[in-house]
Scaffold this motif. Structure first.
Motif, PDB file in Angstrom:
ATOM      1  N   LEU A  18       0.773  -6.608  -6.477  1.00 52.08           N
ATOM      2  CA  LEU A  18      -0.476  -5.899  -6.265  1.00 52.08           C
ATOM      3  C   LEU A  18      -0.205  -4.675  -5.400  1.00 52.08           C
ATOM      4  O   LEU A  18       0.416  -4.781  -4.342  1.00 52.08           O
ATOM      5  CB  LEU A  18      -1.494  -6.828  -5.579  1.00 52.08           C
ATOM      6  N   TYR A  19      -0.629  -3.514  -5.885  1.00 53.23           N
ATOM      7  CA  TYR A  19      -0.431  -2.263  -5.177  1.00 53.23           C
ATOM      8  C   TYR A  19      -1.782  -1.626  -4.888  1.00 53.23           C
ATOM      9  O   TYR A  19      -2.670  -1.601  -5.750  1.00 53.23           O
ATOM     10  CB  TYR A  19       0.385  -1.272  -6.014  1.00 53.23           C
ATOM     11  N   PHE A  20      -1.922  -1.097  -3.685  1.00 50.80           N
ATOM     12  CA  PHE A  20      -3.067  -0.295  -3.304  1.00 50.80           C
ATOM     13  C   PHE A  20      -2.553   1.116  -3.052  1.00 50.80           C
ATOM     14  O   PHE A  20      -1.436   1.285  -2.553  1.00 50.80           O
ATOM     15  CB  PHE A  20      -3.717  -0.833  -2.016  1.00 50.80           C
ATOM     16  N   TYR A  21      -3.344   2.105  -3.406  1.00 50.70           N
ATOM     17  CA  TYR A  21      -2.939   3.494  -3.228  1.00 50.70           C
ATOM     18  C   TYR A  21      -3.961   4.227  -2.381  1.00 50.70           C
ATOM     19  O   TYR A  21      -5.161   3.990  -2.499  1.00 50.70           O
ATOM     20  CB  TYR A  21      -2.820   4.204  -4.590  1.00 50.70           C
ATOM     21  N   GLY A  22      -3.487   5.110  -1.523  1.00 49.93           N
ATOM     22  CA  GLY A  22      -4.369   5.892  -0.663  1.00 49.93           C
ATOM     23  C   GLY A  22      -3.539   6.856   0.150  1.00 49.93           C
ATOM     24  O   GLY A  22      -2.459   7.280  -0.267  1.00 49.93           O
ATOM     25  N   TYR A  23      -4.040   7.195   1.332  1.00 58.39           N
ATOM     26  CA  TYR A  23      -3.348   8.115   2.232  1.00 58.39           C
ATOM     27  C   TYR A  23      -3.021   7.388   3.518  1.00 58.39           C
ATOM     28  O   TYR A  23      -3.898   6.765   4.122  1.00 58.39           O
ATOM     29  CB  TYR A  23      -4.201   9.358   2.495  1.00 58.39           C
ATOM     30  N   CYS A  24      -1.763   7.444   3.926  1.00 58.57           N
ATOM     31  CA  CYS A  24      -1.305   6.767   5.140  1.00 58.57           C
ATOM     32  C   CYS A  24      -1.941   7.419   6.372  1.00 58.57           C
ATOM     33  O   CYS A  24      -2.521   8.510   6.273  1.00 58.57           O
ATOM     34  CB  CYS A  24       0.220   6.798   5.220  1.00 58.57           C
TER      35      CYS A  24
ATOM     36  N   LYS B 128      -3.643  11.092   5.963  1.00 62.67           N
ATOM     37  CA  LYS B 128      -5.099  11.189   5.797  1.00 62.67           C
ATOM     38  C   LYS B 128      -5.635  12.229   6.767  1.00 62.67           C
ATOM     39  O   LYS B 128      -5.173  12.361   7.875  1.00 62.67           O
ATOM     40  CB  LYS B 128      -5.785   9.843   5.955  1.00 62.67           C
ATOM     41  N   GLY B 129      -6.570  13.006   6.307  1.00 65.80           N
ATOM     42  CA  GLY B 129      -7.100  14.086   7.134  1.00 65.80           C
ATOM     43  C   GLY B 129      -6.399  15.401   6.909  1.00 65.80           C
ATOM     44  O   GLY B 129      -6.935  16.449   7.163  1.00 65.80           O
ATOM     45  N   LYS B 130      -5.127  15.328   6.439  1.00 65.55           N
ATOM     46  CA  LYS B 130      -4.431  16.571   6.068  1.00 65.55           C
ATOM     47  C   LYS B 130      -4.943  16.966   4.700  1.00 65.55           C
ATOM     48  O   LYS B 130      -5.718  16.246   4.073  1.00 65.55           O
ATOM     49  CB  LYS B 130      -2.913  16.339   6.004  1.00 65.55           C
ATOM     50  N   ASP B 131      -4.484  18.064   4.184  1.00 63.41           N
ATOM     51  CA  ASP B 131      -4.851  18.456   2.815  1.00 63.41           C
ATOM     52  C   ASP B 131      -4.357  17.350   1.905  1.00 63.41           C
ATOM     53  O   ASP B 131      -3.163  17.163   1.737  1.00 63.41           O
ATOM     54  CB  ASP B 131      -4.202  19.794   2.462  1.00 63.41           C
ATOM     55  N   THR B 132      -5.262  16.581   1.305  1.00 67.60           N
ATOM     56  CA  THR B 132      -4.883  15.402   0.531  1.00 67.60           C
ATOM     57  C   THR B 132      -4.928  15.649  -0.978  1.00 67.60           C
ATOM     58  O   THR B 132      -5.038  14.723  -1.747  1.00 67.60           O
ATOM     59  CB  THR B 132      -5.791  14.214   0.889  1.00 67.60           C
ATOM     60  N   VAL B 133      -4.788  16.877  -1.396  1.00 68.67           N
ATOM     61  CA  VAL B 133      -4.722  17.137  -2.841  1.00 68.67           C
ATOM     62  C   VAL B 133      -3.336  16.750  -3.307  1.00 68.67           C
ATOM     63  O   VAL B 133      -2.320  17.229  -2.808  1.00 68.67           O
ATOM     64  CB  VAL B 133      -4.989  18.647  -3.136  1.00 68.67           C
ATOM     65  N   SER B 134      -3.274  15.830  -4.279  1.00 72.36           N
ATOM     66  CA  SER B 134      -1.973  15.342  -4.783  1.00 72.36           C
ATOM     67  C   SER B 134      -1.461  16.257  -5.860  1.00 72.36           C
ATOM     68  O   SER B 134      -2.151  16.722  -6.688  1.00 72.36           O
ATOM     69  CB  SER B 134      -2.099  13.950  -5.379  1.00 72.36           C
TER      70      SER B 134
ATOM     71  N   VAL C  98       0.863  -1.168   0.000  1.00 68.52           N
ATOM     72  CA  VAL C  98       0.000   0.000   0.000  1.00 68.52           C
ATOM     73  C   VAL C  98       0.908   1.230   0.000  1.00 68.52           C
ATOM     74  O   VAL C  98       1.902   1.285   0.724  1.00 68.52           O
ATOM     75  CB  VAL C  98      -0.998  -0.023   1.195  1.00 68.52           C
ATOM     76  N   ILE C  99       0.576   2.197  -0.878  1.00 70.06           N
ATOM     77  CA  ILE C  99       1.434   3.357  -1.113  1.00 70.06           C
ATOM     78  C   ILE C  99       0.642   4.633  -0.847  1.00 70.06           C
ATOM     79  O   ILE C  99      -0.494   4.770  -1.312  1.00 70.06           O
ATOM     80  CB  ILE C  99       1.954   3.359  -2.574  1.00 70.06           C
ATOM     81  N   CYS C 100       1.265   5.557  -0.114  1.00 69.51           N
ATOM     82  CA  CYS C 100       0.621   6.836   0.182  1.00 69.51           C
ATOM     83  C   CYS C 100       0.823   7.805  -0.981  1.00 69.51           C
ATOM     84  O   CYS C 100       1.946   8.023  -1.436  1.00 69.51           O
ATOM     85  CB  CYS C 100       1.198   7.431   1.464  1.00 69.51           C
ATOM     86  N   TYR C 101      -0.287   8.365  -1.449  1.00 72.38           N
ATOM     87  CA  TYR C 101      -0.221   9.360  -2.525  1.00 72.38           C
ATOM     88  C   TYR C 101       0.593  10.590  -2.137  1.00 72.38           C
ATOM     89  O   TYR C 101       1.261  11.182  -2.966  1.00 72.38           O
ATOM     90  CB  TYR C 101      -1.625   9.862  -2.871  1.00 72.38           C
TER      91      TYR C 101
ATOM     92  N   HIS D 245       4.432   9.183  -0.124  1.00 70.88           N
ATOM     93  CA  HIS D 245       5.044   8.067  -0.856  1.00 70.88           C
ATOM     94  C   HIS D 245       5.543   6.940   0.047  1.00 70.88           C
ATOM     95  O   HIS D 245       6.358   6.129  -0.364  1.00 70.88           O
ATOM     96  CB  HIS D 245       6.174   8.551  -1.777  1.00 70.88           C
ATOM     97  N   ARG D 246       5.030   6.908   1.276  1.00 66.01           N
ATOM     98  CA  ARG D 246       5.334   5.794   2.171  1.00 66.01           C
ATOM     99  C   ARG D 246       4.833   4.501   1.523  1.00 66.01           C
ATOM    100  O   ARG D 246       3.785   4.486   0.886  1.00 66.01           O
ATOM    101  CB  ARG D 246       4.643   6.043   3.505  1.00 66.01           C
ATOM    102  N   VAL D 247       5.591   3.418   1.695  1.00 69.54           N
ATOM    103  CA  VAL D 247       5.209   2.113   1.159  1.00 69.54           C
ATOM    104  C   VAL D 247       5.191   1.120   2.315  1.00 69.54           C
ATOM    105  O   VAL D 247       6.179   0.993   3.039  1.00 69.54           O
ATOM    106  CB  VAL D 247       6.207   1.628   0.081  1.00 69.54           C
ATOM    107  N   ASP D 248       4.076   0.445   2.487  1.00 66.73           N
ATOM    108  CA  ASP D 248       3.937  -0.552   3.547  1.00 66.73           C
ATOM    109  C   ASP D 248       3.515  -1.885   2.961  1.00 66.73           C
ATOM    110  O   ASP D 248       2.851  -1.935   1.921  1.00 66.73           O
ATOM    111  CB  ASP D 248       2.896  -0.118   4.584  1.00 66.73           C
TER     112      ASP D 248
END
Length: 143
Positions: free
Chosen positions: A127-133, A137-143, A91-94, A97-100
């Motif tokens: 397999l990769y999932f993308y989102g906000y760590c 998450k909850g911060k300004d999440t505009v990429s 899972v990758i943070c938009y 860019h943290r990867v877990d």
């Protein structure tokens, strides 16, 4: 895997055993941060001041050929590396860019379904999932 095991594998496959190669693999085995080449180099350069970035690239190439690390393309212009070579999703943070790793998930049913639907003989998967760590998450999440 302990250093002695890596030394044996390197020797058996005709590669030199060097302190830098052992350190690079040791660093990858001891982290879940999925570092890039630059991150690996920067974390080890104080301990190995004469080590070049080329040494890290060459060592990673060897470790990939020996199936001791996997290369992850997480879409940030460079690759990340994981010493856990067992099939598992990431899972990758938009934002940061943290990867877990996504552990303890069984994808056998999905692989079987893909085999059946596609008529392929699936040999591997990434397999990769993308989102906000949790930190982003909850911060300004505009990429």
């Amino acid at each position: 895997m302990v250093k002695e095991d890596l030394s044996t594998i390197l020797k058996e496959k005709g590669f030199k055993v060097t302190p830098q190669r052992l350190a690079i693999y040791g660093m990858l085995k001891s982290t879940k941060s999925h570092p890039s080449i630059d991150m690996i180099y920067n974390s080890l350069k104080d301990d190995f001041p004469t080590m070049s970035l080329a040494t890290v690239y060459k060592t990673i190439d060897i470790l990939k050929k020996l199936n001791l690390v996997q290369e992850l393309n997480v879409g940030e212009g460079s690759f990340r590396y994981d010493a856990n070579v067992a099939p598992h999703p990431h899972v990758i943070c938009y934002k940061c860019h943290r990867v877990d790793d996504v552990d303890e998930m069984n994808f056998e049913e999905l692989i079987e379904k893909v085999n059946k639907v596609s008529d392929y003989d699936i040999k591997s998967q990434k397999l990769y999932f993308y989102g906000y760590c949790p930190q982003c998450k909850g911060k300004d999440t505009v990429s």
